[in-house]
Design a protein around this motif. Structure first.
Motif, PDB file in Angstrom:
ATOM      1  N   TYR A 133     -44.123 -28.487 -17.739  1.00  0.00           N
ATOM      2  CA  TYR A 133     -44.874 -28.800 -16.523  1.00  0.00           C
ATOM      3  C   TYR A 133     -44.740 -30.339 -16.146  1.00  0.00           C
ATOM      4  O   TYR A 133     -45.160 -31.307 -17.010  1.00  0.00           O
ATOM      5  N   LEU A 134     -44.047 -30.683 -15.115  1.00  0.00           N
ATOM      6  CA  LEU A 134     -43.673 -32.061 -14.823  1.00  0.00           C
ATOM      7  C   LEU A 134     -44.614 -32.402 -13.495  1.00  0.00           C
ATOM      8  O   LEU A 134     -44.146 -31.993 -12.420  1.00  0.00           O
ATOM      9  N   PRO A 135     -45.776 -33.147 -13.831  1.00  0.00           N
ATOM     10  CA  PRO A 135     -46.589 -33.482 -12.573  1.00  0.00           C
ATOM     11  C   PRO A 135     -45.901 -34.224 -11.465  1.00  0.00           C
ATOM     12  O   PRO A 135     -46.174 -33.847 -10.349  1.00  0.00           O
ATOM     13  N   PHE A 136     -44.824 -34.829 -11.864  1.00  0.00           N
ATOM     14  CA  PHE A 136     -44.228 -35.757 -10.750  1.00  0.00           C
ATOM     15  C   PHE A 136     -43.490 -34.786  -9.737  1.00  0.00           C
ATOM     16  O   PHE A 136     -43.465 -35.173  -8.701  1.00  0.00           O
TER      17      PHE A 136
END
Lengths: 243, 243
Positions: A133-136
């Motif tokens: 999971y990559l918030p950006f």
């Protein structure tokens, strides 16, 4: 153009939640932990290297119990919503392709096994991909939602000692998790007696489940459901009433 | 256990980006719009009802150009990172199951067609599912990331009038989008000459693309890349240099 593509599971999800009625409608509402075991023989355990340090991961999985439908309906009625909407505007598990995504919390990585929380998956769910999971690029907290996509406020379930004990006995004797069922059914809209298994009683409400009834009060301001007792239903029609 | 499941595309993505080298590494970095057309004959247009009002939707798609690999590597070296990590800890398009997810911005819905932005997909990408983006269960802006998952700060590309005109001529004559290519290559780490097609020159840098070179300066503080001119490469070895 690509006409058909075959996927093979890379892992299987394991949890105590075995029936559809035991699984929360969204990962963030799911209680309890689960484990993911990647298939042996493909070096998939190496493929997990580097996941440590991520709080969340995407599980891309198959709705394996829904794969017998030839043409699932394109219009569905979401829970807690009065109209039908298009299936692509919902997270319904009954979809043209039986694919789900859920951003589970990653707790632990060891060998071929991941321990996760907040995964709204049934035991034995086949997993076809795991991604960090990559918030950006994944997190858009301000994204507007349409028809009914707003966050529900879940109720907290509280159990009397007697109810808790009775539920444990039933779990041992019948392999049925009334507590999981109650969580899923009563976390949202516990006072909605238009739903099939909820009815008003003199003391409050009852949730029926096969030959048992859970009797509860709703404390609206505190967002709490107080489960007082579990009784038997003398009028229970037979084992086919639960689907 | 489920051993294999077949998926059929429910829609196809259309955009001006036709080669792998033209597509951003993440949706949020993707420029330009695209359209999604759902397949006829299944009432899928009804399935889109209710999507209006959502800012974002999940596209679940197939990496259709990567489906010939029998066993893609389980360890991969991500761009801008020095070590290999497990494929499940990356968003690499070369995965055991060729499935991607991207939360595109929804701009418009009309009949069988959706217009979207910020989709890092190639033209003709098969889409197997569309789901609404629900911030309450999908957005975790504070989620920690591991090895190299931090947000990059993209450079803005600025073009001289001469370079812009030359790129337009090449697009007309050769159906090659040097501007898309430059965006993808120079948005991140434009000074990294360890990359295959970037080299230092007397005036700054050059990015080679088949028989052309883009000459540019990097203005680090402003996070800008100034593309001054496009020249021909007399030493161009032949049409096979681009993969």
């Amino acid at each position: 153009m690509v006409t058909e593509t075959s996927l093979s599971p890379i892992a299987t999800f394991h949890s105590a939640r075995r029936g559809r009625y035991e699984v929360a409608h969204q990962g963030v509402l799911a209680l309890g932990e689960g484990t993911i075991v990647v298939e042996p023989g493909h070096n998939f355990e190496q493929g997990l290297q580097g996941l440590k340090g991520f709080d969340r991961l995407w599980l891309v999985y198959l709705f394996h119990l829904n794969q017998t439908e030839d043409a699932p309906p394109v219009m569905v009625k979401p829970p807690r919503f009065e109209h039908k909407v298009g299936v692509f505007a919902t997270r319904s598990p009954h979809r043209p392709n039986p694919i789900g995504i859920t951003p589970a919390r990653l707790l632990h990585v060891a060998g071929r096994m991941l321990t996760v929380a907040q995964a709204d998956l049934l035991d034995q769910t086949p997993i076809v991909d795991i991604k960090p999971y990559l918030p950006f690029c994944d997190a858009f907290p301000e994204a507007a939602v349409g028809w009914g996509g707003l966050a529900p406020t879940p109720y907290r379930l509280l159990w009397s000692e007697g109810a808790r004990e009775r539920v444990a006995e039933i779990a041992s004797a019948h392999d049925l998790r009334l507590d999981h069922y109650a969580e899923v059914q009563l976390q949202l809209d516990p006072t909605d007696t238009s739903r099939k298994r909820i009815r008003a009683t003199e003391q409050g409400f009852a949730l029926d489940f096969r030959e048992w009834s859970l009797h509860y009060e709703v404390r609206g301001e505190a967002q709490e459901v107080w489960i007082e007792q579990v009784t038997e239903r003398p009028e229970f029609p037979g084992p086919s009433s639960l689907k």
